[in-house]
Design a protein around this motif. Structure first.
Motif, PDB file in Angstrom:
ATOM      1  N   PHE A  15       0.853  -1.193   0.000  1.00 59.11           N
ATOM      2  CA  PHE A  15       0.000   0.000   0.000  1.00 59.11           C
ATOM      3  C   PHE A  15       0.887   1.240   0.000  1.00 59.11           C
ATOM      4  CE2 PHE A  15       0.684   1.030   4.479  1.00 59.11           C
ATOM      5  CZ  PHE A  15       0.974  -0.214   5.044  1.00 59.11           C
ATOM      6  N   ALA A  16       0.311   2.359  -0.507  1.00 60.42           N
ATOM      7  CA  ALA A  16       1.110   3.585  -0.609  1.00 60.42           C
ATOM      8  C   ALA A  16       1.287   4.245   0.750  1.00 60.42           C
ATOM      9  CB  ALA A  16       0.464   4.544  -1.606  1.00 60.42           C
ATOM     10  N   THR A  17       0.175   4.451   1.467  1.00 57.25           N
ATOM     11  CA  THR A  17       0.264   5.087   2.798  1.00 57.25           C
ATOM     12  C   THR A  17      -0.828   4.501   3.693  1.00 57.25           C
ATOM     13  OG1 THR A  17      -1.350   6.893   2.533  1.00 57.25           O
ATOM     14  CG2 THR A  17       0.859   7.324   1.680  1.00 57.25           C
ATOM     15  N   PRO A  18      -0.697   4.706   5.023  1.00 61.15           N
ATOM     16  CA  PRO A  18      -1.825   4.365   5.901  1.00 61.15           C
ATOM     17  C   PRO A  18      -3.040   5.204   5.507  1.00 61.15           C
ATOM     18  CG  PRO A  18       0.139   4.940   7.187  1.00 61.15           C
ATOM     19  CD  PRO A  18       0.443   5.279   5.762  1.00 61.15           C
ATOM     20  N   TYR A  19      -4.225   4.760   5.924  1.00 60.09           N
ATOM     21  CA  TYR A  19      -5.448   5.505   5.587  1.00 60.09           C
ATOM     22  C   TYR A  19      -5.555   6.738   6.487  1.00 60.09           C
ATOM     23  CZ  TYR A  19     -10.213   6.330   4.043  1.00 60.09           C
ATOM     24  OH  TYR A  19     -11.340   6.895   3.488  1.00 60.09           O
ATOM     25  N   GLU A  20      -4.847   7.771   6.106  1.00 62.99           N
ATOM     26  CA  GLU A  20      -4.779   9.006   6.897  1.00 62.99           C
ATOM     27  C   GLU A  20      -4.717  10.178   5.931  1.00 62.99           C
ATOM     28  OE1 GLU A  20      -1.264   9.147   9.376  1.00 62.99           O
ATOM     29  OE2 GLU A  20      -1.603   7.087  10.021  1.00 62.99           O
ATOM     30  N   PRO A  21      -5.083  11.396   6.430  1.00 64.99           N
ATOM     31  CA  PRO A  21      -4.868  12.563   5.598  1.00 64.99           C
ATOM     32  C   PRO A  21      -3.364  12.727   5.315  1.00 64.99           C
ATOM     33  CG  PRO A  21      -6.221  13.084   7.517  1.00 64.99           C
ATOM     34  CD  PRO A  21      -5.679  11.714   7.726  1.00 64.99           C
ATOM     35  N   PRO A  22      -2.956  13.303   4.225  1.00 68.38           N
ATOM     36  CA  PRO A  22      -3.815  13.892   3.200  1.00 68.38           C
ATOM     37  C   PRO A  22      -4.243  12.911   2.105  1.00 68.38           C
ATOM     38  CG  PRO A  22      -1.527  14.399   2.701  1.00 68.38           C
ATOM     39  CD  PRO A  22      -1.514  13.566   3.963  1.00 68.38           C
ATOM     40  N   VAL A  23      -3.641  11.706   2.072  1.00 68.09           N
ATOM     41  CA  VAL A  23      -3.929  10.816   0.939  1.00 68.09           C
ATOM     42  C   VAL A  23      -5.367  10.294   1.009  1.00 68.09           C
ATOM     43  CG1 VAL A  23      -3.198   8.749  -0.303  1.00 68.09           C
ATOM     44  CG2 VAL A  23      -1.486  10.238   0.729  1.00 68.09           C
ATOM     45  N   SER A  24      -5.886  10.061   2.243  1.00 65.64           N
ATOM     46  CA  SER A  24      -7.275   9.589   2.365  1.00 65.64           C
ATOM     47  C   SER A  24      -8.222  10.602   1.712  1.00 65.64           C
ATOM     48  CB  SER A  24      -7.632   9.364   3.835  1.00 65.64           C
ATOM     49  OG  SER A  24      -7.374  10.526   4.576  1.00 65.64           O
ATOM     50  N   GLY A  25      -7.903  11.891   1.821  1.00 65.04           N
ATOM     51  CA  GLY A  25      -8.730  12.929   1.194  1.00 65.04           C
ATOM     52  C   GLY A  25      -8.705  12.825  -0.323  1.00 65.04           C
ATOM     53  N   LEU A  26      -7.533  12.506  -0.865  1.00 66.08           N
ATOM     54  CA  LEU A  26      -7.435  12.365  -2.331  1.00 66.08           C
ATOM     55  C   LEU A  26      -8.214  11.133  -2.803  1.00 66.08           C
ATOM     56  CD1 LEU A  26      -3.736  13.213  -3.301  1.00 66.08           C
ATOM     57  CD2 LEU A  26      -5.768  14.629  -3.510  1.00 66.08           C
ATOM     58  N   VAL A  27      -8.199  10.081  -1.989  1.00 69.13           N
ATOM     59  CA  VAL A  27      -8.947   8.874  -2.360  1.00 69.13           C
ATOM     60  C   VAL A  27     -10.446   9.184  -2.383  1.00 69.13           C
ATOM     61  CG1 VAL A  27      -9.580   6.529  -1.649  1.00 69.13           C
ATOM     62  CG2 VAL A  27      -7.196   7.252  -1.542  1.00 69.13           C
ATOM     63  N   LEU A  28     -10.921   9.945  -1.393  1.00 76.20           N
ATOM     64  CA  LEU A  28     -12.343  10.324  -1.373  1.00 76.20           C
ATOM     65  C   LEU A  28     -12.680  11.174  -2.591  1.00 76.20           C
ATOM     66  CD1 LEU A  28     -13.020  11.143   2.375  1.00 76.20           C
ATOM     67  CD2 LEU A  28     -13.823   9.177   1.049  1.00 76.20           C
ATOM     68  N   ARG A  29     -11.760  12.044  -2.930  1.00 71.26           N
ATOM     69  CA  ARG A  29     -11.971  12.905  -4.106  1.00 71.26           C
ATOM     70  C   ARG A  29     -12.039  12.069  -5.381  1.00 71.26           C
ATOM     71  NH1 ARG A  29      -9.670  18.716  -5.477  1.00 71.26           N
ATOM     72  NH2 ARG A  29     -10.432  18.744  -7.589  1.00 71.26           N
ATOM     73  N   LEU A  30     -11.178  11.049  -5.427  1.00 76.29           N
ATOM     74  CA  LEU A  30     -11.157  10.155  -6.592  1.00 76.29           C
ATOM     75  C   LEU A  30     -12.522   9.486  -6.787  1.00 76.29           C
ATOM     76  CD1 LEU A  30      -9.362   8.573  -8.724  1.00 76.29           C
ATOM     77  CD2 LEU A  30      -9.095   6.860  -6.957  1.00 76.29           C
ATOM     78  N   LYS A  31     -13.143   9.103  -5.638  1.00 75.82           N
ATOM     79  CA  LYS A  31     -14.439   8.410  -5.723  1.00 75.82           C
ATOM     80  C   LYS A  31     -15.577   9.357  -6.048  1.00 75.82           C
ATOM     81  CE  LYS A  31     -13.604   4.985  -2.186  1.00 75.82           C
ATOM     82  NZ  LYS A  31     -14.226   4.006  -1.322  1.00 75.82           N
ATOM     83  N   SER A  32     -15.408  10.631  -5.672  1.00 74.81           N
ATOM     84  CA  SER A  32     -16.565  11.514  -5.755  1.00 74.81           C
ATOM     85  C   SER A  32     -16.680  12.279  -7.067  1.00 74.81           C
ATOM     86  CB  SER A  32     -16.556  12.499  -4.585  1.00 74.81           C
ATOM     87  OG  SER A  32     -15.396  13.287  -4.675  1.00 74.81           O
ATOM     88  N   SER A  33     -15.588  12.409  -7.803  1.00 75.30           N
ATOM     89  CA  SER A  33     -15.715  13.186  -9.036  1.00 75.30           C
ATOM     90  C   SER A  33     -14.903  12.565 -10.151  1.00 75.30           C
ATOM     91  CB  SER A  33     -15.243  14.623  -8.802  1.00 75.30           C
ATOM     92  OG  SER A  33     -13.865  14.630  -8.516  1.00 75.30           O
ATOM     93  N   ARG A  34     -15.458  12.606 -11.325  1.00 75.40           N
ATOM     94  CA  ARG A  34     -14.775  12.004 -12.468  1.00 75.40           C
ATOM     95  C   ARG A  34     -13.658  12.920 -12.978  1.00 75.40           C
ATOM     96  NH1 ARG A  34     -12.045   9.953 -15.226  1.00 75.40           N
ATOM     97  NH2 ARG A  34     -12.341   8.566 -16.984  1.00 75.40           N
ATOM     98  N   PHE A  35     -13.908  14.220 -13.036  1.00 78.37           N
ATOM     99  CA  PHE A  35     -12.903  15.171 -13.537  1.00 78.37           C
ATOM    100  C   PHE A  35     -12.881  16.414 -12.679  1.00 78.37           C
ATOM    101  CE2 PHE A  35     -13.943  12.901 -17.516  1.00 78.37           C
ATOM    102  CZ  PHE A  35     -12.672  12.455 -17.831  1.00 78.37           C
ATOM    103  N   PRO A  36     -11.729  16.983 -12.405  1.00 75.19           N
ATOM    104  CA  PRO A  36     -10.433  16.361 -12.641  1.00 75.19           C
ATOM    105  C   PRO A  36     -10.150  15.404 -11.491  1.00 75.19           C
ATOM    106  CG  PRO A  36     -10.135  18.523 -11.695  1.00 75.19           C
ATOM    107  CD  PRO A  36     -11.625  18.305 -11.790  1.00 75.19           C
TER     108      PRO A  36
END
Ligand code: ZN
Ligand code: ZN
Length: 229
Positions: free
Chosen positions: A66-87
């Motif tokens: 895995f890249a990082t533990p499930y913690e900010p700031p990467v957890s925020g980017l993962v949520l963003r990935l799920k919530s919007s197609r672009f960008p």
């Protein structure tokens, strides 16, 4: 003018190469996991060897990265990935995983997969969301690792309820017979990709199916791993 794709996803500073996604300063400040079992990805004092949990009850896979533990700031980017197609930060997140994967590969604790599979969404959820976030991560990763990506190899045949509020027993029941593998994978070295691994119930369920198919090895790759047991 710089486009959003050529700025760091975390601090917004301009990037020399848009594909980097996250600048070297932010990269060096990302949360670092404690020594973890190379197989289940959970904290373990050994670090380089399978932990007691895995020795006692081996999971149906050989390694987890895995890249990082499930913690900010990467957890925020993962949520963003799920919530919007672009960008979307898919390439940036896939690159984070690639960097960690290369470390493990150079340390001889991972092998290069023949094929990459991604955890599928049920077709109704896919239609509602319009994309599968794991698919977005798998495509660049397959390109960089020079291996095949098989987006249709797995399907989720039942709409499962969210795993979060369920007990371990309920999770198992919830996922029972939820997935099907449509491709012959006997003898293949397989990477199964998910965005986040929390309890591991989903990858365990798919892992059992792939083991029954006779895969030569199975590695689980995810952007974030929840480290609490
Ligand atoms: Zn930055
Ligand atoms: Zn373990």
């Amino acid at each position: 003018m710089l486009t959003i794709a050529s700025r760091c996803w975390l601090c917004q500073c301009p990037l020399h190469l848009a594909v980097q996604g996250i600048c070297s300063v932010c990269l060096s400040h990302l949360p670092v996991a404690p020594p973890c079992c190379p197989r289940c990805g959970l904290p373990s004092s050994g670090g380089h060897h399978d932990c007691g949990r895995c020795l006692q009850k081996p999971p149906p896979w050989d390694a987890m990265v895995f890249a990082t533990p499930y913690e900010p700031p990467v957890s925020g980017l993962v949520l963003r990935l799920k919530s919007s197609r672009f960008p979307e930060p898919d390439t940036a997140l896939a690159r984070l995983l690639l960097l960690r994967w290369l470390e493990r590969y150079r340390g001889n604790t991972l092998r290069r997969p023949d094929v990459i599979l991604s955890v599928p969404l049920h077709r109704q959820r896919y239609a509602w969301r319009g994309f599968n976030q794991s698919e977005l991560l798998a495509r660049p990763l397959a390109r960089w690792l020079h291996c095949e990506y098989l987006p249709g190899a797995l399907s989720r045949d039942r709409q499962t309820t969210s795993q979060q509020s369920l007990t371990e027993r309920e999770r198992k029941w919830n996922l029972r017979k939820a997935f099907t593998c449509h491709t012959r994978l006997r003898g293949k070295h397989v990477m199964l990709l998910d965005d986040v691994v929390t309890t591991g119930s989903t990858v365990r369920e798919i892992g059992k199916i792939l083991r029954n198919q006779g895969v030569a090895s199975l590695q689980i790759a995810c952007i974030c791993r929840t480290l609490q047991t």
